[in-house]
Scaffold this active site. Structure first.
Site, PDB file in Angstrom:
ATOM      1  N   ASN A  13       0.863  -1.187   0.000  1.00 12.78           N
ATOM      2  CA  ASN A  13       0.000   0.000   0.000  1.00 12.78           C
ATOM      3  C   ASN A  13       0.896   1.232   0.000  1.00 12.78           C
ATOM      4  O   ASN A  13       1.483   1.575   1.028  1.00 12.78           O
ATOM      5  CB  ASN A  13      -0.891  -0.022   1.258  1.00 12.78           C
ATOM      6  N   TRP A  14       0.995   1.877  -1.149  1.00 18.80           N
ATOM      7  CA  TRP A  14       1.930   3.000  -1.275  1.00 18.80           C
ATOM      8  C   TRP A  14       1.346   4.296  -0.716  1.00 18.80           C
ATOM      9  O   TRP A  14       2.016   5.315  -0.708  1.00 18.80           O
ATOM     10  CB  TRP A  14       2.328   3.189  -2.751  1.00 18.80           C
ATOM     11  N   LYS A  15       0.115   4.249  -0.274  1.00 16.92           N
ATOM     12  CA  LYS A  15      -0.559   5.428   0.296  1.00 16.92           C
ATOM     13  C   LYS A  15      -0.367   6.646  -0.628  1.00 16.92           C
ATOM     14  O   LYS A  15      -0.369   6.494  -1.832  1.00 16.92           O
ATOM     15  CB  LYS A  15      -0.044   5.713   1.711  1.00 16.92           C
ATOM     16  N   HIS A  99      -9.692   1.095   4.928  1.00 15.85           N
ATOM     17  CA  HIS A  99      -8.399   1.319   5.588  1.00 15.85           C
ATOM     18  C   HIS A  99      -8.604   2.268   6.776  1.00 15.85           C
ATOM     19  O   HIS A  99      -9.406   3.188   6.713  1.00 15.85           O
ATOM     20  CB  HIS A  99      -7.396   1.909   4.597  1.00 15.85           C
ATOM     21  N   GLU A 101      -6.970   4.652   7.891  1.00 10.22           N
ATOM     22  CA  GLU A 101      -6.763   6.079   7.620  1.00 10.22           C
ATOM     23  C   GLU A 101      -8.016   6.697   7.019  1.00 10.22           C
ATOM     24  O   GLU A 101      -8.321   7.865   7.233  1.00 10.22           O
ATOM     25  CB  GLU A 101      -5.529   6.258   6.726  1.00 10.22           C
ATOM     26  N   GLU A 171      -5.600  -4.853  10.725  1.00  8.23           N
ATOM     27  CA  GLU A 171      -4.633  -3.774  10.887  1.00  8.23           C
ATOM     28  C   GLU A 171      -4.941  -2.980  12.152  1.00  8.23           C
ATOM     29  O   GLU A 171      -5.728  -2.024  12.111  1.00  8.23           O
ATOM     30  CB  GLU A 171      -4.703  -2.839   9.682  1.00  8.23           C
ATOM     31  N   GLY A 177       2.187   2.397  10.797  1.00  7.38           N
ATOM     32  CA  GLY A 177       3.149   3.497  10.700  1.00  7.38           C
ATOM     33  C   GLY A 177       3.858   3.757  12.021  1.00  7.38           C
ATOM     34  O   GLY A 177       4.224   4.886  12.315  1.00  7.38           O
ATOM     35  N   SER A 218       3.138  -1.904  10.357  1.00  5.99           N
ATOM     36  CA  SER A 218       4.591  -1.756  10.527  1.00  5.99           C
ATOM     37  C   SER A 218       5.370  -3.049  10.336  1.00  5.99           C
ATOM     38  O   SER A 218       6.326  -3.314  11.065  1.00  5.99           O
ATOM     39  CB  SER A 218       4.894  -1.160  11.908  1.00  5.99           C
ATOM     40  N   GLY A 239       2.775  -1.089   4.412  1.00  6.09           N
ATOM     41  CA  GLY A 239       2.787   0.330   4.046  1.00  6.09           C
ATOM     42  C   GLY A 239       4.212   0.791   3.811  1.00  6.09           C
ATOM     43  O   GLY A 239       4.768   0.630   2.734  1.00  6.09           O
ATOM     44  N   GLY A 240       4.842   1.341   4.860  1.00  3.48           N
ATOM     45  CA  GLY A 240       6.172   1.945   4.734  1.00  3.48           C
ATOM     46  C   GLY A 240       7.193   1.066   4.026  1.00  3.48           C
ATOM     47  O   GLY A 240       7.888   1.532   3.114  1.00  3.48           O
TER      48      GLY A 240
HETATM   49  C1  PEP Z   1      -0.902   0.185   5.932  1.00  2.95           C
HETATM   50  O1  PEP Z   1      -0.723   1.027   5.081  1.00  2.95           O
HETATM   51  O2  PEP Z   1      -1.968  -0.359   6.024  1.00  2.95           O
HETATM   52  C2  PEP Z   1       0.209  -0.167   6.833  1.00  2.95           C
HETATM   53  C3  PEP Z   1       0.123  -1.306   7.480  1.00  2.95           C
HETATM   54  O3  PEP Z   1       1.254   0.692   6.911  1.00  2.95           O
HETATM   55  P1  PEP Z   1       2.637   0.443   7.688  1.00  2.95           P
HETATM   56  O4  PEP Z   1       3.189  -0.865   7.204  1.00  2.95           O
HETATM   57  O5  PEP Z   1       3.504   1.603   7.310  1.00  2.95           O
HETATM   58  O6  PEP Z   1       2.336   0.394   9.142  1.00  2.95           O
END
Ligand code: PEP
Length: 264
Positions: A13-15, A99, A101, A171, A177, A218, A239-240
């Site tokens: 997930n590149w957000k 999600h 966010e 999640e 994050g 994360s 994500g990251g």
């Molecule tokens: C996400 O974008 O759903 C996520 C899990 O991000 P991260 O891995 O950065 O926590």
């Protein structure tokens, strides 16, 4: 053999990151770095404007294209929104919905997310439904009730013949994050068991066995294997670490190893 067991799924997930050039480089780096990806399902979810750019790179590969969101209408006067038909048109097979966010920063309700789930499935997109509790909810022992609620409301009135096109991403909001505060494999395994049991109560035991439940929060290369080796953790939403070619590839390699380690 690989087809007979449940492949692990890794979602990037590149957000709201990258530029067109960076998105292309990232996708090319991932494609070039993969040698034997038969034992894993990989889905890349770039921002809307770069779906076509990344889709071009993924053509003729086993990596699927996904979107991070959509609006639950096929077309119309919805300024700024993107429809499932547009996502399909640009090559998406998947869409991430619910999600945290979007739930917490943009105020999306379970009902609105449920609309999106039904419309996405009806249009032909496969759905990755995200669920997860906040830290306050976990501390107040509300995790199970919250997961129950997000799952049952998010999947309300879903057609049984579309179940094979749904996966769940657990999640925990407090872990996203936040590399210094991610869920332990034990916490993730427990939450996945709660979700699978709830899914089974709604859709039956066979569907619960089949459903793919990914963990997100994360995940980094160093802990991917520990998470993915746990029973009931069928993959990871990243994500990251999905923005760094080598980190993402390392997580994919852990997923392949864990797929192969499963009993046939
Ligand atoms: C996400 O974008 O759903 C996520 C899990 O991000 P991260 O891995 O950065 O926590």
């Amino acid at each position: 053999m690989i087809d007979e067991i449940k492949k692990k799924t890794i979602v990037g997930n590149w957000k709201m990151h990258t530029t067109a050039a960076a998105a292309r480089d990232l996708a090319e780096g991932i494609v070039d770095g993969l040698i034997d990806e038969e034992g894993v399902s990989i889905i890349l979810c770039p921002p809307y404007p770069y779906l076509a750019v990344v889709g071009e790179v993924l053509k003729e590969t086993r990596i699927a294209l996904g979107a991070q969101n959509m609006y639950p209408q096929m077309e119309g006067a919805f300024t700024g929104e993107v429809s499932p038909t547009m996502l399909l048109d640009v090559g998406c097979k998947y869409v991430i919905l619910g999600h945290s966010e979007r739930r917490h920063k943009l105020g999306e309700s379970n009902e609105f997310i449920n609309d999106k789930v039904k419309v996405a499935l009806a249009a032909g997109l496969d759905v990755i439904l995200c669920v997860g509790e906040t830290l306050e909810q976990r501390k107040a022992n509300q995790t199970e009730a919250l997961l129950d609620r997000q799952l049952s409301l998010g999947l309300a009135n879903v057609e049984p013949d579309t179940l094979s096109r749904i996966s769940i991403a657990y999640e925990p909001v407090w872990a996203i994050g936040n590399p210094s505060h991610h869920a332990t494999p034990q916490q993730a395994e427990e939450a996945h068991a709660v979700l699978r049991a709830r899914f089974g109560r709604i859709f039956g035991k066979d569907a619960a066995k089949q459903i793919s439940i990914q963990y997100g929060g994360s995940v980094v290369p160093g802990d991917a294997a520990a998470l993915l080796s746990r029973p009931g953790i069928d993959g990871a939403l990243i994500g990251g670490a999905s923005l760094v070619v080598n980190d993402f590839l390392e997580i994919v390699r852990s997923a392949i190893a864990e797929t192969e380690a499963q009993p046939a």
